[in-house]
Design an enzyme around this catalytic site. Structure first.
Site, PDB file in Angstrom:
ATOM      1  N   HIS A   1       0.835  -1.199   0.000  1.00  0.00           N
ATOM      2  CA  HIS A   1       0.000   0.000   0.000  1.00  0.00           C
ATOM      3  C   HIS A   1       0.873   1.253   0.000  1.00  0.00           C
ATOM      4  CE1 HIS A   1      -3.511   2.513   1.448  1.00  0.00           C
ATOM      5  NE2 HIS A   1      -2.492   3.241   1.906  1.00  0.00           N
ATOM      6  N   GLU A   2       1.862   1.305   0.889  1.00  0.00           N
ATOM      7  CA  GLU A   2       2.705   2.490   0.979  1.00  0.00           C
ATOM      8  C   GLU A   2       3.561   2.658  -0.274  1.00  0.00           C
ATOM      9  OE1 GLU A   2       2.184   4.735   3.091  1.00  0.00           O
ATOM     10  OE2 GLU A   2       0.758   3.489   4.189  1.00  0.00           O
TER      11      GLU A   2
ATOM     12  N   HIS B   1      -9.613   8.402   3.119  1.00  0.00           N
ATOM     13  CA  HIS B   1      -9.615   7.014   3.587  1.00  0.00           C
ATOM     14  C   HIS B   1     -11.031   6.464   3.726  1.00  0.00           C
ATOM     15  CE1 HIS B   1      -5.543   8.194   5.106  1.00  0.00           C
ATOM     16  NE2 HIS B   1      -5.257   6.939   4.834  1.00  0.00           N
TER      17      HIS B   1
ATOM     18  N   GLU C   1      -5.801   6.879  -2.243  1.00  0.00           N
ATOM     19  CA  GLU C   1      -5.844   5.818  -1.238  1.00  0.00           C
ATOM     20  C   GLU C   1      -6.395   4.514  -1.829  1.00  0.00           C
ATOM     21  OE1 GLU C   1      -4.714   5.440   1.731  1.00  0.00           O
ATOM     22  OE2 GLU C   1      -3.898   7.455   1.911  1.00  0.00           O
TER      23      GLU C   1
ATOM     24  N   ASP D   1     -10.661  14.033   7.357  1.00  0.00           N
ATOM     25  CA  ASP D   1      -9.903  13.047   6.577  1.00  0.00           C
ATOM     26  C   ASP D   1      -9.597  13.608   5.192  1.00  0.00           C
ATOM     27  OD1 ASP D   1      -8.679  10.519   6.126  1.00  0.00           O
ATOM     28  OD2 ASP D   1     -10.481   9.798   5.124  1.00  0.00           O
TER      29      ASP D   1
ATOM     30  N   HIS E   1       1.639   4.304  -3.065  1.00  0.00           N
ATOM     31  CA  HIS E   1       1.552   5.762  -3.010  1.00  0.00           C
ATOM     32  C   HIS E   1       2.683   6.381  -3.833  1.00  0.00           C
ATOM     33  CE1 HIS E   1      -1.802   6.623  -0.450  1.00  0.00           C
ATOM     34  NE2 HIS E   1      -1.348   5.918   0.570  1.00  0.00           N
TER      35      HIS E   1
ATOM     36  N   TYR F   1      -4.171  15.029  -2.866  1.00  0.00           N
ATOM     37  CA  TYR F   1      -4.615  14.315  -1.674  1.00  0.00           C
ATOM     38  C   TYR F   1      -5.755  15.058  -0.981  1.00  0.00           C
ATOM     39  CZ  TYR F   1      -3.935  10.807   1.959  1.00  0.00           C
ATOM     40  OH  TYR F   1      -4.101   9.750   2.824  1.00  0.00           O
TER      41      TYR F   1
END
Length: 355
Positions: free
Chosen positions: A169-170, A270, A193, A265, A173, A184
């Site tokens: 996941h990271e 998210h 995300e 958020d 990005h 974002y």
């Protein structure tokens, strides 16, 4: 225009929820994450050149190296080099997991997506593990081009290196940064995300040799602790069911219009990502998860539709166009285009587009 932001795999709203319930480590992690992000946003992202490469181009010859640093429970990054490419395993599980799982990710990027590391030019991977004292987060730092993983507190969260899908996941990005650099905030941030969740789930399923119908479709289920109050951070199959009061919607009729600040958020990046996440799950059930990941990845390279401020309808158009192109070339199952239409219709996005 909103500045580029990124939080970490644990969003601020969830950390605040835990802090309000008396979790002191959550309070500390909120403060520390804010400090990190402020420093990060005050500096421009520096690269030697702007890299946007079509997935149709061949993978570069340079092989990326992995460098795993042990922060030794301090907030100093790249403190002690614990393991580099080709080195034997150490006696630190976090170091070894970061090394092994990042290798699995690199193999998936190369062999399934035809991408050479994060930037498609063989970028070396820098990991910082054992960051801080019971730090409750993990994140990709676009300014320093590295990843940071906390150990968790052993109660709410376990070590963040335990989850292959969190590591993938990271890293995803970073891929988004080098393809369309989605802003974002609000829907573009939710797509940012969403793509990371897509790649995280696809990498995990591929490594475990699971099919779409046998996978759990959970993100971060390996890092949640006994006091978390749920089974995972998110569910792509059933958004809104991962933990108690999980706010993720699964349809545009439940879309949450939130303020573009940390309390909201950043417009629900998210939270509203659950809607396209559900669409990816539905497409995967028809054509297979690897095929769906290839489809999404190729769409992510289409800047005509997926520009920096892209909305959900733009993502649908990019994925549909890519489905048509790849199907005509014999690279996708014959039913891919209809599968995309059915999935995005089921989550209420297809009806927003006049096609």
């Amino acid at each position: 225009m909103h500045k580029h932001k990124a939080e970490g795999v644990i969003p601020q709203y969830l950390l605040k929820k835990l802090a309000n319930e008396g979790n002191e480590k959550a309070k500390e992690s909120i403060v520390r994450t804010k400090e990190i992000l402020k420093k990060r946003m005050d500096k421009p992202i520096k690269r030697e050149r702007d890299v946007t490469i079509s997935s149709a181009q061949p993978v570069r010859d340079h092989n990326p190296d992995r460098h795993i640093y042990d922060c030794e429970h301090t907030e100093s990054r790249r403190k002690k080099l614990a393991r580099s490419e080709g080195d034997p395993a150490t006696n630190d599980d976090d170091v070894n997991r970061a090394y092994d799982f990042s290798g699995i990710c690199l193999d998936y990027f190369k062999n399934v997506l035809n991408r050479n590391s994060i930037d498609n030019l063989g970028m070396d991977l820098i990991f910082n593990v054992n960051y801080g004292e019971n730090f409750l987060n993990a994140f990709w730092d676009p300014n320093r081009q590295e990843m940071v993983f906390g150990d968790g507190d052993g109660k709410t969260f376990l070590s963040f290196t335990r989850s292959l899908d969190v590591i993938a996941h990271e890293k995803a990005h970073g891929i988004t940064e080098y393809t369309n650099n989605l802003e974002y905030a609000q829907q573009s941030g939710a797509l940012n995300e969403h793509f990371s969740d897509v790649i995280g789930s696809a990498v995990k399923q591929h490594a475990k040799r699971e099919s779409a119908d046998s996978a759990d479709w959970l993100i971060g289920n390996e890092i949640v602790g006994p006091e978390f109050g749920g089974i995972a951070l998110r569910s792509l199959k059933e958004p809104g069911t991962a933990f108690t009061n999980d706010p993720q919607p699964n349809h545009m009729s439940k879309y949450k219009d939130l303020p573009v600040n940390e309390d909201g958020d950043y417009g629900g990046v998210h939270i509203n990502s659950g809607i396209p996440n559900k669409a990816f799950f539905l497409v995967s059930m028809e054509i297979g998860t690897d095929n769906a990941a290839i489809l999404w990845y190729n769409a992510w390279n289409n800047r005509e539709y997926l520009h920096r401020h892209a909305q959900f309808k733009d993502a649908f158009e990019a994925i549909l166009k890519t489905a048509q192109t790849l199907s005509s070339q014999g690279m996708m199952p014959y039913n891919t285009e209809e599968a995309v239409k059915r999935a995005f219709s089921e989550v209420g996005i297809y009806s927003l587009v006049g096609v």
